[in-house]
Scaffold this motif. Structure first.
Motif, PDB file in Angstrom:
ATOM      1  N   UNK A  22       0.945  -1.282   0.017  1.00 24.01           N
ATOM      2  CA  UNK A  22      -0.036   0.030  -0.132  1.00 24.01           C
ATOM      3  C   UNK A  22       0.900   1.145  -0.116  1.00 24.01           C
ATOM      4  N   UNK A  23       1.820   1.232   0.854  1.00 23.93           N
ATOM      5  CA  UNK A  23       3.092   2.564   0.786  1.00 23.93           C
ATOM      6  C   UNK A  23       3.342   2.667  -0.416  1.00 23.93           C
ATOM      7  N   UNK A  24       3.553   1.709  -1.441  1.00 21.60           N
ATOM      8  CA  UNK A  24       4.164   1.735  -2.470  1.00 21.60           C
ATOM      9  C   UNK A  24       3.244   2.023  -3.716  1.00 21.60           C
ATOM     10  N   UNK A  25       2.029   2.289  -3.387  1.00 21.02           N
ATOM     11  CA  UNK A  25       1.207   2.819  -4.238  1.00 21.02           C
ATOM     12  C   UNK A  25       0.137   1.523  -5.069  1.00 21.02           C
ATOM     13  N   UNK A  26       0.319   0.452  -4.245  1.00 24.75           N
ATOM     14  CA  UNK A  26      -0.418  -0.639  -5.064  1.00 24.75           C
ATOM     15  C   UNK A  26      -1.766  -0.687  -4.557  1.00 24.75           C
TER      16      UNK A  26
END
Lengths: 121, 636
Positions: free
Chosen positions: B142-146
């Protein structure tokens, strides 16, 4: 709400192609000419997604992603990594730096749109 | 607390009956697989078990049945079909519910059974084609934008999906980083789906994630284990051949039985009086036998109608919880004496008044947390409901630790509403009673909970219809207490038959404390003092002859029947004490219902009618005598 994409590439023609494709699909595009420029812009605002090239003067793609991920504004922002080579180690390196997805040049508009849609919604 | 009175015991019994009914339904379903009526009936039973389970704190049961019900819902909606496996696993689930009911701590985990049930249904799912995708994303996804949601949406685009979260990896809240992606997903996709399409969804995560793709309907390893694990539960289940310990009977039947017993008691009294006048010893023996039997039958019938108050306190717990959220005030609700039994009719009629009293307590009685803090009270308000026996009555008290009633405010409001006058001298108790008058409401604002002023007078009417009384006590700043005094039963009581001026009257025996001779100094009508000295304490007395305006000369030996109600005593002067009798209470006609001093009538053995004296009202009369004499003393 329109989504804002930061497109980072030293090649004006690629930037224009990205700009046109994404604008046509309803996105707002902010351009940056290299990693430093992109970091500067990323510090000042939040983007819904970032598309970055690898080979750029001053700060390359992986270097940019690494420093971008240190910004508080970067949490949850997907980054698409572009490169001319489809080398797996480069891909792995980019991912380790914090890339979310990747694309290999050359790409066409449909591919670009598919990836951005998948990543940024 | 007796076993029957414990609501959880009551629920256990109800639930085991329902489980038995579910079992019967399942077994019938095995023979008639397509019967939607049967499926619906099983579903309804499951729903009831779940609902009551949650209400009485059987959370394990409720949670398990909830899953069971969800699975069954698929059958109900025709998304899966009944087959032998589904029935077999469902029966195991029934055993599991029994285990949970008996002791949730020792029962084995229910998950394997549920998985097996899902598995059995999946294999029974109409098409059979489809995929099961189990996926876990990297923690930093989630932090990486998934966006997991988007990925699931992409899966949903491939076919009809059923998505379940796999929360096992989520740590306790203290250790949780909310930006971590710790939830996994199990996605069932129906239809002809290419696994490559599924992989394409996760293209950017390909070698970072656990992605398991299996054909739908193929039991996963965990499901295959289920039947084995579930077996002990089945063997442990007790034989269900010997029916339930209790059975339910329609209330009308009990009412009818009570009516018949009432008639029997009257007929028996007639028989007894005939036998006595006839002087036939053989007839007398039979009559006495019948009297004994009738009494036993009466007691048995009455006990059948008795229900513990605990049977309605469950809904109050829920009510208080809702009120607490609605009003934004933390409220603790405590009950005691839940095993106190009252006639079923009384209990049912009481539910609404109690709801109203509790609402009032929560809404008007308790202060907001800020106000409470300001006066150094615990932030959480408390409402207590307790019930206890007191002679022939049951006392039900609702106590709150709120601000209490404000006599000045009540007085003002009562004057505003024309319920009293500016110069009226009212005692505090009299003032509080005004709260029960129609059209009275002290709440400054009308909330949707209470304060419309229609409530308390309805409460009073209901309680008075039940021949009960309401008492209000309050201590400013410390809360108020509302006490309902109710007779144990409405139908038959033991009475003391007395005679005044040739007429018979009945006094509820439970209210009678003692009978004494009227001392000679008082024998003359309208003697000086209206107090008796009974072993050193003064007891006010009333001459019922005067009260009933009897003109015939009194007997030479008048008696005093000392009765109590609500802690006060009064002596009733009567001509003659006749006998104990079974008093079958008949309501007075509407024409006579307004008469003060009588609560009903009864038919005697010889067919004559005796009025039943209303002890609480007579005692209240005694109290006014006391007050009056106290005032006279002060004046003198």
């Amino acid at each position: 709400m329109t989504k804002t994409i930061l497109a980072v590439d030293d090649s004006p023609s690629v930037r224009q192609m990205v700009q046109m494709t994404l604008k046509g699909a309803g996105y707002t595009v902010v351009e940056a000419v290299d990693g430093e420029d992109a970091l500067d812009k990323a510090r000042r605002g939040r983007f819904d997604a970032v598309i970055t090239d690898q080979n750029m003067p001053k700060l390359d793609g992986i270097g940019f992603i690494r420093r971008f991920r240190e910004l508080p504004t970067a949490v949850g922002v997907p980054v698409v990594f572009l490169s001319t080579e489809s080398r797996d180690d480069l891909k792995a390196e980019a991912r380790a730096a914090g890339a979310t997805g990747w694309m290999t040049k050359p790409f066409d508009q449909t591919m670009l749109l598919n990836v951005v849609k998948k990543i940024a919604g | 607390m007796s076993a029957e009175a414990d609501p959880s015991a009551l629920f256990r019994q109800e639930a085991s009956e329902l489980v038995a009914s579910i079992e019967v339904g399942l077994l019938d379903l095995e023979k008639r697989e397509g019967d939607s009526e049967l499926i619906a009936s099983v579903f309804r039973d499951l729903h009831t078990v779940k609902g009551s389970g949650a209400m009485f704190g059987f959370t394990e049961v409720a949670a398990f049945v909830h899953e069971f019900e969800t699975a069954f819902d698929r059958l109900r909606r025709g998304e899966a079909a009944v087959n032998a496996d589904v029935i077999a696993v469902s029966l195991k689930a029934c055993d599991h519910i029994r285990g949970l009911l008996a002791d949730p701590a020792t029962a084995p985990a229910g998950k394997p059974i549920l998985d097996a049930l899902a598995g059995a249904m999946d294999s029974a799912a109409a098409s059979g084609a489809g995929l099961v995708v189990q996926v876990r994303l990297p923690a930093d996804a989630i932090r990486l934008g998934h966006h997991p949601r988007r990925l699931l949406d992409e899966l949903a685009a491939l076919g009809k999906t059923r998505i379940a979260a796999l929360p096992e990896a989520i740590p306790p809240l203290d250790d949780l980083d909310p930006t971590d992606c710790l939830t996994g997903w199990r996605v069932e996709i129906e239809g002809n789906v290419d696994p490559a399409d599924v992989e394409a969804v996760f293209v950017f995560l390909a070698d970072l994630i656990d992605l398991e793709i299996t054909p739908l309907g193929d039991p996963a390893p965990s499901m295959a284990e289920a039947p084995r694990e579930a077996t002990p539960a089945r063997t442990a289940a007790p034989a269900q051949g010997s029916g339930p310990d209790t059975m339910r009977v329609a209330t009308e039947r009990l009412d009818e039985l009570m009516d018949r017993v009432g008639e029997l008691v009257i007929a028996e009294a007639r028989l007894h009086s005939i036998a006595q006048t006839a002087g036939d010893s053989v007839l007398l023996v039979v009559a006495e036998d019948i009297q004994r039997l009738a009494e036993g039958l009466r007691d048995a019938t009455m006990s059948m109608r008795m229900v513990p108050i605990g049977s309605i306190t469950g809904r109050f717990r829920r009510l208080v919880r809702d009120l607490s959220t609605q009003l934004g005030r933390p409220i603790r609700f405590e009950t005691s004496g839940e095993d106190t039994e009252l006639d079923k009719t009384v209990i049912e009629l009481l539910a609404d008044p109690l709801v109203h009293i509790i609402r009032n307590a929560a809404d008007h009685g308790l202060e907001s947390p800020q106000e409470r803090q300001a006066v150094c009270k615990p932030e959480t308000g408390t409402i207590e409901l307790d019930a206890e026996y007191s002679g022939a009555e049951v006392l039900i008290r609702v106590r709150d630790d709120g601000r209490g009633l404000d006599p000045a405010k009540i007085r003002r409001r009562a004057i505003d509403r024309g319920l009293t006058t500016e110069d009226a001298q009212l005692s505090e108790a009299e003032l509080f009673r005004l709260v029960l008058e129609p059209g009275f409401s002290t709440a400054e604002r009308v909330t949707d909970l209470s304060g419309r002023g229609v409530g308390m007078d309805v409460v009073r009417r209901t309680v008075e219809d039940l021949r009960g009384q309401i008492e209000i006590a309050s201590e400013p700043g410390h809360g108020s207490t509302i006490t309902l005094r109710l007779p144990l039963t409405l139908a038959i009581i033991d009475g003391l038959l007395i005679e005044i001026g040739g007429e018979y009257y009945s006094i509820p025996l439970a209210a009678v404390e003692e009978c004494v001779e009227l001392p000679a100094p008082h024998a003359a009508a309208s003697g000086a003092s209206s107090f008796l000295n009974i072993r050193g304490s003064l007891v006010p007395f009333v001459r019922l002859r005067d009260l009933f305006a009897v003109t015939a000369p009194p007997s030479d030996f008048q008696k005093v029947v000392v009765v109590t109600s609500g802690g006060s005593r009064i002596g009733l002067v009567v001509d003659r004490i006749v006998a104990n009798n079974q008093t079958v209470i008949k309501q007075l006609s509407r024409l006579h219902a307004a008469l003060k001093g009588f609560s009903g009538a009864t038919i005697l053995g010889d067919g004559t009618v005796a009025l039943i004296l209303d002890v609480p009202q007579l005692v209240a009369l005694g109290r006014t005598i006391e007050d009056r004499s106290a005032r006279l003393e002060r004046a003198a």
